[in-house]
Structures are given as C-alpha cells and as structure tokens.
Design a protein around this motif. Structure first.
Motif, mmCIF file in Angstrom:
data_model
loop_
_atom_site.group_PDB
_atom_site.id
_atom_site.type_symbol
_atom_site.label_atom_id
_atom_site.label_comp_id
_atom_site.label_asym_id
_atom_site.label_seq_id
_atom_site.Cartn_x
_atom_site.Cartn_y
_atom_site.Cartn_z
ATOM 1 N N ASP A 186 0.816 -1.223 0.000
ATOM 2 C CA ASP A 186 0.000 0.000 0.000
ATOM 3 C C ASP A 186 0.847 1.271 0.000
ATOM 4 O O ASP A 186 0.454 2.283 -0.572
ATOM 5 N N ARG B 280 1.794 1.971 -3.534
ATOM 6 C CA ARG B 280 0.613 2.455 -4.236
ATOM 7 C C ARG B 280 0.367 3.933 -3.917
ATOM 8 O O ARG B 280 0.060 4.741 -4.777
ATOM 9 N N CYS B 281 0.550 4.260 -2.641
ATOM 10 C CA CYS B 281 0.365 5.628 -2.168
ATOM 11 C C CYS B 281 1.367 6.588 -2.826
ATOM 12 O O CYS B 281 1.001 7.662 -3.292
#
Ligand SMILES: [Zn+2]
Length: 180
Positions: free
Chosen positions: A155, A158-159
């Motif tokens: 994540d 992705r961020c």
C-alpha cells in the motif's frame, strides 16, 4: 498507393496517414497515423534515426518503411504512449507509471536530478531493492512491469505512485491554464 486503414478502435473514426516535418538539426519527416476524430495516434517514425526492424540490426528506415510501419502499427492496434495512457483504466495507469518510474532509476533514463520524477523513481527503486525484487549485482535483465506489479502489492508503494500521479496531473493542469 492506396492503403487501407482500419477505423479507430476507440471511437470508430476515420484514420489518416500524416507526415509532419520537424525542424531540428535538420528537417526530419515524421510518419504516423492518427484518428481524425479522437486523435488516437501511432508512434512517429522518421527516416533519420536508427530502428531495429524485425529484430535486425539498427539502421534508419526509408520513407516507404516508415510510412508502412505507422500503417502496420495502426492496423495492429499499437499506439503511442499518450494514446495508450488515455485509454488505460486507473489500475493499468498505476502499473504503467510504476514500471516507467522504475525504468528511470534502474536504466538511468535521462531525467532531471532532483525532480519529482527522479525522487519518486529512486524511492521506488530503493523499496524494490529492500524487498529483493531488484538486485544490481544479480546482473539479471528484469522485466520491470513484473517488478512493478509485485511492488504494488504494498500500500505504501501504491500511495507513493498515486501521489506522484496527482502531482503531475496538477502541474499539467497548471500549465494548461497558463499558470505554469
Ligand atoms: Zn478515434
């Protein structure tokens, strides 16, 4: 010569072959096919720079070859980056940009040092190395799309990529509005 161009796969519009002359160190003719309705376009091919044609050694193309390559690309649904990005889903876009950024930091693509693109690319490379997805000493020829896909399970990654995309979108809007 009559050439048959398929209708545009995105909008059904009529495609047209183009030759655009760019004045650089000399006049360079670019050959490409573009949709008259939505602007979907193939890559531009010229007769100055060397290409590897059918996997053979690099050499410049003749005018005929450049024009044929553009037509062939169009009819096979091979488009330029701008067109492809325009029609990607958000997920595909994130993957594409992650791989693109990894290429910057892995292959040393010419990017302004200290720019957002540069910083983000190196951040991602470091994360990939920490996760042993990339290792310079392995001498392996990595498929960076695969590495990107793997990396995006995280994540945090992705961020980082989403923030990067947000930033470049904003700066593009700024320059489009003339505030750049
Ligand atoms: Zn179109």
């Amino acid at each position: 010569m009559k050439i048959d161009l398929k209708p545009c796969p995105y909008c059904g519009g009529i495609a047209k072959g183009h030759i655009k002359t760019v004045e650089s160190f000399k006049k360079i003719h670019n050959y490409y096919v573009v949709c008259t309705k939505c602007g979907a376009s193939t890559e531009r091919y010229d007769t100055e720079f060397a290409y590897s044609i059918n996997g053979k050694r690099f050499r410049p193309m003749t005018k005929k070859e450049a024009a044929e390559k553009a037509v062939c690309d169009w009819n096979n649904g091979i488009f330029d980056t701008k067109t492809r990005l325009l029609h990607m889903t958000e997920q595909e876009k994130i993957l594409w940009h992650t791989a693109d950024l990894l290429k910057v930091a892995w292959h040393g693509v010419n990017v302004l040092v200290g720019s957002l693109r540069w910083e983000t690319a190196w951040k991602l490379r470091k994360m990939a190395e920490e996760r042993k997805l990339l290792c310079l000493s392995s001498g392996k020829d990595y498929d960076l799309e695969v590495v990107a896909d793997e990396l995006l399970h995280d994540d945090t990654v992705r961020c980082i990529v989403c923030n990067y995309l947000e930033e470049i979108r904003n700066s593009q809007e700024d320059s489009a509005n003339g505030n750049g």
